[in-house]
Motif scaffolding. Structure first.
Motif, PDB file in Angstrom:
ATOM      1  N   PHE A   1       0.823  -1.204   0.000  1.00 46.92           N
ATOM      2  CA  PHE A   1       0.000   0.000   0.000  1.00 46.92           C
ATOM      3  C   PHE A   1       0.860   1.259   0.000  1.00 46.92           C
ATOM      4  CE2 PHE A   1      -2.642  -3.299   1.625  1.00 46.92           C
ATOM      5  CZ  PHE A   1      -3.925  -2.990   1.228  1.00 46.92           C
ATOM      6  N   SER A  16       0.545   3.819   1.915  1.00 43.92           N
ATOM      7  CA  SER A  16       0.883   4.196   3.291  1.00 43.92           C
ATOM      8  C   SER A  16       1.678   3.086   3.986  1.00 43.92           C
ATOM      9  CB  SER A  16      -0.391   4.470   4.072  1.00 43.92           C
ATOM     10  OG  SER A  16      -1.089   3.262   4.284  1.00 43.92           O
ATOM     11  N   ALA A  49       0.930   0.597   5.372  1.00 48.22           N
ATOM     12  CA  ALA A  49      -0.010  -0.180   6.193  1.00 48.22           C
ATOM     13  C   ALA A  49       0.689  -1.239   7.020  1.00 48.22           C
ATOM     14  CB  ALA A  49      -1.099  -0.811   5.307  1.00 48.22           C
ATOM     15  N   LEU A  50       1.805  -0.876   7.634  1.00 42.38           N
ATOM     16  CA  LEU A  50       2.468  -1.819   8.540  1.00 42.38           C
ATOM     17  C   LEU A  50       1.664  -1.881   9.837  1.00 42.38           C
ATOM     18  CD1 LEU A  50       6.185  -0.790   8.011  1.00 42.38           C
ATOM     19  CD2 LEU A  50       4.880  -2.576   6.867  1.00 42.38           C
ATOM     20  N   TYR A  51       1.803  -3.001  10.561  1.00 38.63           N
ATOM     21  CA  TYR A  51       1.102  -3.120  11.838  1.00 38.63           C
ATOM     22  C   TYR A  51       1.977  -2.498  12.917  1.00 38.63           C
ATOM     23  CZ  TYR A  51      -0.939  -6.564   8.728  1.00 38.63           C
ATOM     24  OH  TYR A  51      -1.484  -7.170   7.637  1.00 38.63           O
ATOM     25  N   PRO A  52       1.562  -1.360  13.488  1.00 38.97           N
ATOM     26  CA  PRO A  52       2.475  -0.544  14.297  1.00 38.97           C
ATOM     27  C   PRO A  52       2.936  -1.212  15.589  1.00 38.97           C
ATOM     28  CG  PRO A  52       0.241   0.319  14.390  1.00 38.97           C
ATOM     29  CD  PRO A  52       0.243  -0.758  13.352  1.00 38.97           C
ATOM     30  N   HIS A  53       2.147  -2.137  16.139  1.00 39.74           N
ATOM     31  CA  HIS A  53       2.497  -2.729  17.423  1.00 39.74           C
ATOM     32  C   HIS A  53       3.309  -4.011  17.250  1.00 39.74           C
ATOM     33  CE1 HIS A  53      -1.379  -3.951  15.910  1.00 39.74           C
ATOM     34  NE2 HIS A  53      -1.021  -5.151  16.282  1.00 39.74           N
ATOM     35  N   MET A  54       3.554  -4.425  15.986  1.00 37.88           N
ATOM     36  CA  MET A  54       4.356  -5.630  15.759  1.00 37.88           C
ATOM     37  C   MET A  54       5.749  -5.229  15.301  1.00 37.88           C
ATOM     38  SD  MET A  54       1.866  -8.149  13.653  1.00 37.88           S
ATOM     39  CE  MET A  54       0.108  -8.173  13.947  1.00 37.88           C
ATOM     40  N   PHE A  60       3.577 -12.074   9.489  1.00 36.53           N
ATOM     41  CA  PHE A  60       2.133 -12.117   9.743  1.00 36.53           C
ATOM     42  C   PHE A  60       1.349 -12.985   8.757  1.00 36.53           C
ATOM     43  CE2 PHE A  60      -2.172 -10.268   9.679  1.00 36.53           C
ATOM     44  CZ  PHE A  60      -2.505 -10.467  11.009  1.00 36.53           C
ATOM     45  N   PRO A  61       1.581 -12.834   7.449  1.00 36.46           N
ATOM     46  CA  PRO A  61       0.803 -13.674   6.518  1.00 36.46           C
ATOM     47  C   PRO A  61       1.064 -15.165   6.742  1.00 36.46           C
ATOM     48  CG  PRO A  61       2.103 -12.045   5.327  1.00 36.46           C
ATOM     49  CD  PRO A  61       2.466 -11.903   6.757  1.00 36.46           C
ATOM     50  N   ARG A  98       1.889 -16.539   9.619  1.00 38.94           N
ATOM     51  CA  ARG A  98       1.222 -16.913  10.857  1.00 38.94           C
ATOM     52  C   ARG A  98      -0.263 -17.142  10.592  1.00 38.94           C
ATOM     53  NH1 ARG A  98       2.380 -12.659  15.231  1.00 38.94           N
ATOM     54  NH2 ARG A  98       0.703 -13.070  16.679  1.00 38.94           N
ATOM     55  N   ARG A 128       7.683   2.293  13.706  1.00 40.39           N
ATOM     56  CA  ARG A 128       7.895   3.727  13.902  1.00 40.39           C
ATOM     57  C   ARG A 128       9.368   4.065  14.124  1.00 40.39           C
ATOM     58  NH1 ARG A 128       5.445   2.296  18.694  1.00 40.39           N
ATOM     59  NH2 ARG A 128       6.929   2.149  20.400  1.00 40.39           N
ATOM     60  N   ARG A 177       6.782  -8.244   3.591  1.00 41.49           N
ATOM     61  CA  ARG A 177       5.531  -8.889   3.982  1.00 41.49           C
ATOM     62  C   ARG A 177       4.826  -9.468   2.754  1.00 41.49           C
ATOM     63  NH1 ARG A 177       1.593  -5.011   7.126  1.00 41.49           N
ATOM     64  NH2 ARG A 177       1.161  -4.316   5.020  1.00 41.49           N
TER      65      ARG A 177
END
Ligand code: ADP
Ligand code: MG
Lengths: 290, 333
Positions: B81, B83, B85-90, B98-99, B101, B132, B146
């Motif tokens: 994407f 932006s 669209a990373l998962y900020p808390h991972m 992630f995919p 998992r 971040r 990813r």
């Protein structure tokens, strides 16, 4: 530019407000502390005398005290679980696009504007009353014997009433947090093969963690001092089934006219509330920085 | 690896038709770029292929199988994407893994694939960091990581480089092309930047208001634009369009000529003008020549051009390299 000079002026200018607030807070606290060391009973005016820690000794060794601490935690815990879980579910629901969204959102927030006394009375007389209440009517429709909520499940009933009052607050905060979630993250997770449930647990819930922390902290502060709902529904009973710390202090000082004992109870309640607050901050407050 | 075919794919948002019906076939292993001005429906088209939007009409095939109603995850495509669209808390490792998992792979398998992907993308030292704590370029790499761990049938990129600074963009462009050469997987890449399209694509699809204006290789589009829109959109600096009198002499409604197909001289030529701003790039110089009060022609000359602002110059278009268009804007060949 905040120069040395302008900062000094600023301090001078706000000092009246600060002093007023300080006095506002300090005077009652000091008086309570002072009374808690007195033998001070309203039935025996003019007989006040120094009592040392005697009031504290009586209050802390009273079996009613431990029961009250337990009831307080039960009430706070029960309401927190219902409002957080219910708030998340409602927020998820309200975040969807549907017809009449605006009206529904206002309706959901409405209970927050009802005074605690009023809402407790409405619940007591219009819903939970075993003769005239709506729940009794529903039970009759299904051929069941009516259930006397406030007599048979007093604590659960109070938890329900208080949770109903606080659900809108939790929903509002969580809905706002939910709306700030980047939709591309959810779409990315969807492309990555995450089911609806996985997306909730891996993306939505972590995103909400900070808002949940705020809800828990703010609600705990207010829930520790729940009083009106108990006064107008169960009066702390049956027995001491719904006597929390606030209500116990009230019973001591105003029903038994023991101002000294009540003040000691009040001070104990303040200390306990602070312990809970520190404990909470330690446990979940780390969500707030970063 | 897979071929993707669109048949009469249409998308409406309420009453607004964003894509009025597109037919397109993308070959296995191709690097296809969708290019067009902002708001022309590139992202929408990509999201239709991804399955993030439902088509209003039409059919999407991947490898001959109709996937029009298939859920995004089941189409076997991976998307990067704009932006990120990373998962900020991972952590980076959590994001890349992630995919896998979600696909229920074992811990060891995930760890191995994440390490392999991180090695390809120079992310090995950052695996434990949160998004971040990464620079823009590193975040971009994580998003690509990813996508590649899943070994998808095809990659979808939505303006992946638009948040990067110019130098990094050139770098990432090369890396993406390199990645395509390595993986040989079908890639669909959306951009509004025709330079990105020209430099990366095997095949460019030029979109305008939801229509396909032309499909072809970068050089085909550059040398043989089908219409005025493509002629004006592809190429930098833009193609020059000459006045109607000149066009009529050549039997067309509009005539275009690229900056490098005009001779500029101080002595003689076909069109007289005044030299304006000259942009010196070292290798080339682009001179903007005023030929009429409201008309300017851009000419490419050698890097050591000595024209000065205000000089009178003469321009001569190369008659063999003219692009002629009829009144409807279609190319006349
Ligand atoms: N969810 C939506 N609802 C309504 N209109 C949309 C939606 N998404 C995109 N559009 C419209 O579709 C058009 C194409 O958008 P988009 O595909 O994002 O353009 P591009 O990526 O080429 O800049 C725009 O005019 C935009 O306003
Ligand atoms: Mg876009």
């Amino acid at each position: 530019m905040a120069t040395e000079h302008s900062r000094a002026t600023a301090r001078l200018m706000i000092s009246p407000a600060v002093l007023l607030l300080l006095a506002w807070m300090i005077v009652p606290l000091a008086l309570t502390l002072y009374f808690s060391f007195l033998r001070y009973n309203l039935l025996m005016p003019g007989m006040e005398e120094w009592a040392g820690f005697l009031n504290y000794k009586f209050f802390l060794t009273d079996p009613a005290f431990f029961s009250a601490v337990w009831k307080t935690l039960e009430l706070v815990g029960g309401v927190l679980i219902i409002t957080v879980v219910g708030g998340i579910l409602l927020a998820l629901l309200l975040d969807q696009q549907f017809w009449g969204q605006g009206a529904v959102r206002i309706l959901v927030i409405a209970p927050f504007f009802v005074m605690p006394t009023v809402s407790a009375l409405v619940w007591k007389n219009m819903f939970m009353n075993p003769v005239n209440g709506l729940f009794a009517y529903l039970a009759k429709v299904f051929g069941l014997p009516p259930f006397d909520f406030l007599a048979q499940a007093p604590m659960l009933s109070i938890i329900m009433i208080v949770a109903w009052e606080w659900l809108p607050f939790a929903t509002l905060i969580l809905l706002t947090a939910l709306q700030s979630l980047d939709s591309e993250q959810l779409e990315a997770a969807e492309m990555d093969g995450a089911s609806f449930i996985s997306r909730f647990f891996y993306i939505v819930l972590p995103h909400l963690s900070r808002a949940i922390t705020v809800v828990i902290l703010i609600q705990t502060i207010f829930l520790l001092s729940t009083f009106a709902e108990i006064l107008v529904t169960t009066n702390g009973g049956p027995g001491t089934a719904t006597t929390n710390l606030t209500y116990l202090v009230y019973v001591q000082s105003l029903l038994q006219f023991d101002v000294g004992g009540g003040s000691a109870g009040g001070v104990v309640a303040i200390i306990l509330a602070n312990i809970v607050a520190i404990f909470l901050m330690r446990m979940i407050g780390k969500n707030l920085d970063a | 690896m897979s071929a993707i075919t669109l048949k009469n794919v249409t998308k409406r948002f309420g009453d607004v038709t964003v894509i009025p019906g597109i037919d397109l076939s993308i070959e296995d292993g191709e690097f296809v770029v969708f290019v067009g001005p902002s708001g022309c429906g590139k992202s929408t088209l990509l999201r239709l292929i991804a399955g993030l939007e439902d088509v209003s009409a039409g059919v999407i095939d991947i490898d001959g199988a109709d996937v029009t109603g298939t859920a995004p995850a089941k189409r076997g495509l991976a998307m990067v994407f704009q932006s990120y669209a990373l998962y900020p808390h991972m952590s980076v490792a959590g994001n890349i893994g992630f995919p896998l998992r979600m696909a229920g792979e074992s811990k060891e398998a995930i760890d191995k694939k994440v390490r392999a992907a991180a090695a390809t993308l120079n992310l090995t030292d950052y695996l434990h960091r949160k998004p971040r704590e990464l620079s823009g370029g590193q975040r971009q790499r994580v998003a690509i990581g990813r996508a590649i761990v899943r070994e998808p049938k095809g990659f979808l990129f939505d303006e992946p480089l638009s948040n990067l600074d110019a130098a990094l963009r050139v770098n990432m462009r090369l890396e993406l092309s390199e990645l395509h050469a390595q993986l040989k997987t079908t890639m669909i890449y959306v951009t509004h930047d025709q330079v990105e399209a020209m430099t990366m694509a095997d095949k460019i699809v030029v979109l305008n208001r939801g229509h396909i204006e032309q499909v072809g290789s970068p050089l085909t589009l550059y040398n043989k634009p089908d219409n005025l829109f493509v002629a004006g959109f592809i190429g930098s600096p833009k193609m020059n369009f000459l006045g109607p009198t000149y066009a009529k002499e050549h039997g067309a409604a509009t005539v275009g000529v690229r900056p490098e197909h005009i001779k500029i001289s101080k002595e003689s030529g076909l069109i007289k003008g005044t030299a304006g701003v000259a942009e010196h790039l070292g290798s080339d110089t682009f001179v903007h020549v005023h030929v009429a009060p409201d008309q300017m022609i851009t000419v490419r000359t050698s890097g050591d051009s000595v024209l000065r602002h205000g000089d009178t110059v003469w321009l001569t278009p190369d008659e063999d390299r003219l692009h002629r268009f009829d009144a409807q804007g279609k190319a006349i060949r």
